[in-house]
Write a protein that holds these residues in place. Sequence first.
Motif, mmCIF file in Angstrom:
data_model
loop_
_atom_site.group_PDB
_atom_site.id
_atom_site.type_symbol
_atom_site.label_atom_id
_atom_site.label_comp_id
_atom_site.label_asym_id
_atom_site.label_seq_id
_atom_site.Cartn_x
_atom_site.Cartn_y
_atom_site.Cartn_z
ATOM 1 N N SER A 1 4.273 5.181 -5.465
ATOM 2 C CA SER A 1 5.523 4.994 -4.929
ATOM 3 C C SER A 1 5.116 5.033 -3.106
ATOM 4 O O SER A 1 4.293 5.146 -2.693
ATOM 5 C CB SER A 1 6.674 6.512 -5.431
ATOM 6 N N GLU A 2 6.064 4.865 -2.452
ATOM 7 C CA GLU A 2 6.237 4.956 -1.142
ATOM 8 C C GLU A 2 7.746 5.242 -0.750
ATOM 9 O O GLU A 2 8.474 5.154 -0.657
ATOM 10 C CB GLU A 2 5.758 3.258 -0.807
ATOM 11 N N ILE A 3 6.816 6.221 0.629
ATOM 12 C CA ILE A 3 8.126 7.223 1.612
ATOM 13 C C ILE A 3 8.392 5.819 3.116
ATOM 14 O O ILE A 3 7.501 5.886 3.702
ATOM 15 C CB ILE A 3 7.729 8.390 1.818
ATOM 16 N N LEU A 4 9.790 5.357 2.620
ATOM 17 C CA LEU A 4 9.582 4.280 3.820
ATOM 18 C C LEU A 4 10.260 5.131 5.398
ATOM 19 O O LEU A 4 11.425 5.788 4.946
ATOM 20 C CB LEU A 4 11.343 3.298 3.942
ATOM 21 N N ASN B 1 5.525 -4.446 -0.522
ATOM 22 C CA ASN B 1 6.493 -3.056 -0.851
ATOM 23 C C ASN B 1 7.624 -4.919 -0.718
ATOM 24 O O ASN B 1 8.677 -5.273 -0.456
ATOM 25 C CB ASN B 1 7.170 -1.962 -0.311
ATOM 26 N N PRO B 2 8.798 -4.533 -2.726
ATOM 27 C CA PRO B 2 9.517 -5.596 -2.565
ATOM 28 C C PRO B 2 10.720 -5.402 -1.458
ATOM 29 O O PRO B 2 11.355 -5.771 -1.641
ATOM 30 C CB PRO B 2 9.802 -5.292 -4.638
ATOM 31 N N ASP B 3 10.751 -3.585 -1.399
ATOM 32 C CA ASP B 3 11.930 -3.287 -0.556
ATOM 33 C C ASP B 3 12.020 -4.115 0.489
ATOM 34 O O ASP B 3 13.155 -3.538 1.331
ATOM 35 C CB ASP B 3 12.314 -1.673 -1.022
ATOM 36 N N THR B 4 11.413 -3.598 1.170
ATOM 37 C CA THR B 4 10.873 -4.066 2.681
ATOM 38 C C THR B 4 10.202 -5.110 3.045
ATOM 39 O O THR B 4 10.275 -5.946 4.079
ATOM 40 C CB THR B 4 9.932 -3.274 3.481
ATOM 41 N N GLY B 5 9.285 -6.147 1.851
ATOM 42 C CA GLY B 5 8.681 -7.539 2.021
ATOM 43 C C GLY B 5 7.111 -6.726 2.874
ATOM 44 O O GLY B 5 6.905 -7.904 3.443
ATOM 45 N N CYS B 6 6.695 -5.552 3.151
ATOM 46 C CA CYS B 6 5.651 -5.531 4.379
ATOM 47 C C CYS B 6 4.704 -4.503 3.662
ATOM 48 O O CYS B 6 5.372 -4.307 2.469
ATOM 49 C CB CYS B 6 6.316 -4.096 5.071
ATOM 50 N N PRO B 7 3.842 -4.527 4.068
ATOM 51 C CA PRO B 7 2.550 -4.142 3.324
ATOM 52 C C PRO B 7 2.966 -2.814 3.322
ATOM 53 O O PRO B 7 3.560 -1.955 3.608
ATOM 54 C CB PRO B 7 0.881 -4.335 4.567
ATOM 55 N N ILE B 8 2.050 -1.880 2.064
ATOM 56 C CA ILE B 8 2.094 -0.690 1.772
ATOM 57 C C ILE B 8 1.027 -0.314 1.899
ATOM 58 O O ILE B 8 0.474 0.480 1.771
ATOM 59 C CB ILE B 8 2.310 -0.873 0.079
ATOM 60 N N TYR B 9 1.297 1.486 2.897
ATOM 61 C CA TYR B 9 0.707 2.177 3.522
ATOM 62 C C TYR B 9 1.007 4.096 2.731
ATOM 63 O O TYR B 9 1.954 3.752 2.509
ATOM 64 C CB TYR B 9 0.719 2.418 5.002
ATOM 65 N N ILE B 10 -0.194 4.281 2.326
ATOM 66 C CA ILE B 10 0.552 5.728 1.251
ATOM 67 C C ILE B 10 -1.050 6.617 2.595
ATOM 68 O O ILE B 10 -1.584 6.175 2.293
ATOM 69 C CB ILE B 10 -0.095 5.277 -0.463
ATOM 70 N N GLY B 11 -0.428 8.054 1.394
ATOM 71 C CA GLY B 11 -1.863 8.779 2.102
ATOM 72 C C GLY B 11 -0.998 9.070 3.909
ATOM 73 O O GLY B 11 -0.569 8.569 4.131
ATOM 74 N N LEU C 1 -2.647 -0.151 0.772
ATOM 75 C CA LEU C 1 -2.758 0.118 -1.304
ATOM 76 C C LEU C 1 -3.239 -1.760 -1.346
ATOM 77 O O LEU C 1 -2.902 -3.294 -0.702
ATOM 78 C CB LEU C 1 -1.739 -0.067 -1.826
ATOM 79 N N LEU C 2 -4.090 -2.104 -1.684
ATOM 80 C CA LEU C 2 -4.935 -4.135 -2.653
ATOM 81 C C LEU C 2 -4.153 -3.880 -4.179
ATOM 82 O O LEU C 2 -3.436 -2.651 -5.253
ATOM 83 C CB LEU C 2 -5.781 -3.411 -2.119
ATOM 84 N N SER C 3 -3.936 -4.769 -4.286
ATOM 85 C CA SER C 3 -3.871 -5.400 -5.731
ATOM 86 C C SER C 3 -4.718 -4.321 -7.268
ATOM 87 O O SER C 3 -3.952 -4.078 -8.243
ATOM 88 C CB SER C 3 -4.307 -6.499 -6.105
ATOM 89 N N VAL C 4 -5.823 -4.169 -7.078
ATOM 90 C CA VAL C 4 -6.636 -3.379 -7.108
ATOM 91 C C VAL C 4 -6.631 -1.780 -7.529
ATOM 92 O O VAL C 4 -6.996 -0.623 -8.743
ATOM 93 C CB VAL C 4 -7.949 -3.617 -7.350
ATOM 94 N N ASP C 5 -5.721 -1.433 -6.275
ATOM 95 C CA ASP C 5 -5.378 0.231 -6.211
ATOM 96 C C ASP C 5 -4.291 0.475 -7.670
ATOM 97 O O ASP C 5 -3.726 1.911 -8.363
ATOM 98 C CB ASP C 5 -5.001 0.719 -5.006
ATOM 99 N N GLY D 1 -0.403 -13.980 1.090
ATOM 100 C CA GLY D 1 -1.161 -13.586 0.277
ATOM 101 C C GLY D 1 -1.155 -11.544 0.463
ATOM 102 O O GLY D 1 -2.429 -11.491 -0.734
ATOM 103 N N SER D 2 -1.169 -10.569 0.761
ATOM 104 C CA SER D 2 -0.669 -9.230 0.944
ATOM 105 C C SER D 2 0.161 -8.695 0.070
ATOM 106 O O SER D 2 1.153 -9.166 -0.938
ATOM 107 C CB SER D 2 -0.580 -8.683 2.264
ATOM 108 N N VAL D 3 0.124 -7.499 0.219
ATOM 109 C CA VAL D 3 0.078 -6.747 -1.088
ATOM 110 C C VAL D 3 1.839 -6.262 -1.169
ATOM 111 O O VAL D 3 1.188 -5.643 0.645
ATOM 112 C CB VAL D 3 -0.423 -5.877 -2.046
#
Length: 770
Positions: free
Chosen positions: A243-246, A216-226, A232-236, A212-214
């Motif tokens: 983008s995300e830096i892995l 990253n299609p490249d990693t399958g893990c939640p997205i953290y930025i900043g 990140l949530l879907s409303v963001d 149920g969480s958002v």
Amino acid sequence: MQLPKDINDYLRARAPELAERILRMYPPLHGVDQPASPLTRLLLRKPFPAQTLAIMGVVKRWNEARGAAVIAECGTGKTLISLGAVHVHSDRTPFTALAMVPPQLVEKWAREAFLTLPRVRVFFIDGLRTPTSSVGNVGVNEVRLRHGRIIREGLRTTLTELRQRRTARTARQRWDSICGFPALFVVGRDRGKLSYFWRHAYALAPCGRYQGSVVNPDTGCPIYIGDDGQRLLSVDFKKAKLSEILGRQNGDEAAKSRRELYSALWQADGKKIRRFAPVDFVGRYMADFFDYAIADEVHELKGDTAQGNALGTLAGCARHTVVLTGTLLGGYADEVFNILFRMHPARMVQEGFEYGEAGVRMFTETYGLLEKITVIEPADNACSEARVTKRVRRRPGASPLLFGRFLMSLGAFISLEDISEALPPYREEVVSVEMDPPLKEAYKKLEEDVKNALKEHRGNQSVMSVALNALLLYPDRPFHLGDLYGWEFDPETQRREKFLISATPDLSEDQVYAKERRLVEEVKAELARGRRCQIYAVYTQKRDVTRRLESILTNEGIRVAVLTTDVPPETREGWYERQLRGGVQAVICHPKLVQTGLDLIEFPTILFYETGYSIYVLRQASRRSWRIGQRLPVKVKFLHYAETMQESCLRLMGKKLLVSLAMEGKFSSEGLQAINDEDDILMAMARELVTEKGIGERADAVWAALQKKQEGLFAVRPSDVESAATQLEQEPKSIPETTMMPTGQLIPVVAPRHENSRRERVLDSQLKLF
């Protein structure tokens, strides 16, 4: 000999020696005593001497480097200078030039080219390929001048066709065999950067630990930025690309490091129209096709945007580039960083700057001003340590070294007084209006609520943005504003919570307030003298002020028209012509709609009902009618309510305008003092509101000092304006008719010079900067 007391006394005493040394150290590329190229006499329009000087300077700059700039006031003929430079530098050989201009100036550029260059063919780049339907113009279409109007007639082709060489050695040789004449390609910058549609690319985990969480299609893990690792949530996922830096391990520095990878959270949307940006296509496939590239109103391309990146593409694919602007700087040194990097990347790298945020920071540290703020929060209890927060932000200002190191060798600086001595007087005036008692009481209540909110939520950007804009708008529209809310992060709930700033009182919508009555008086007084009025207001969308002004002026028997964004930029010039034929007496619009390119000679009186924050917009919009061909004295008036945020904004704008003039060689101690005095407009107003700093310094006093400075620059005395106004009142009190050519084009009428000249004669030995 008396020793100088300060640096100003020293400069005044040693001015002649310093001027001679400057001339020896920095000789101009083309001096006033050097002959111009005979090719300038072949132009269909004869340029003024100062324009000829600029043309030759650009040509000689091109002989040394690829890029040049024309930094000239509105109305000095930047289009003529750039086209004349291309004509002279090409030396009678057929050339190809690509001009990227604002969308409202596309047809004007074509008309100027036909009236300036001999045997030129002009083409509009309307898109990449031929249209798949009958809607709109796509491809490359030739245009011609017929009865003063631009029509699409002649050769029709596409960029994909132009890049084909067929049987020729190169695509350019094939084009020369087809065209055989000088060719100018004009593209509106909105079309030039028009690329493919895109959509967000993220997934919702259907199962597992992140169900149920958002993710990253490249990693399958939640997205953290900043820097703080916000999840990140879907409303963001809104309008901006994310983008995300892995490889950063969610900000955990102790974790095992790995090579960082860029992961885009967006992708091309194949379900929508497939298209390619024309300028990107030129840069990728037609790198050797164009000899010259011209970018008009380049100050609007200073940001890291698609239009700004298109400037870098043009500079990279054309052999020679020239950029045009009337307002180079808006108060901050880093506003020219991207422009300089796109035109001369090798020079910027040589100076030690890199492209991106790090380079902007270093550039600002070198040529601008940065302010370091340290906030020490009190300890929660006796056992904990106080938390120290440090942040650095930019402040208005630019070092003179920026002018000498980059701009002086790059650009030709031209003022209107260099072009023509027949210009009428130009006068700016601040009109202060006292509020009606009910409005004043309601405003004071709103102001007190905002003060308390700013003190309670110190540094909260949402409070400053919402509340201060409300303080600017409320006196002009004291109804239907609603409750004002701000947002603040709550550490307990770990979410942004909404809080009330103020409940604005609603006043009567049927009453005509003091500032509106003063506007009616000003318009009627100007119309009685036979002068049309251009009125500017900046609140035009959700809380529209222009329609209310239209209703008030119409009830007074004044013929009013409102220009809105519904009128496409490329048709606004024709819109004004239709309104003039219809007998309009006043036009209301947002200043951004007419800030570039439009000549409002028929509106010698400009009234700023509201100004906004932008120095660029204010400088451009206030000069729309003070141009070559204007025969009436030009008046610009700024209306505001006394002792309100409108007065504070106007006063700060006056100070920042002096800073902007400094980078054009018009230095002032007041302007340099203003560099170290305030921050950006919004922050300065907030600080003044809380601390009551600047109380007693009225906006009219600041603008009076600015007017005095301009009178010194333009050699215009106040008595000239008064005498011109006296002569104007003796003229027949009717709206002057527009003189039309048989082709339907407006003719600028230049008034004959009087025996008592308004200006001192400019000496031939006057220093010209290039």
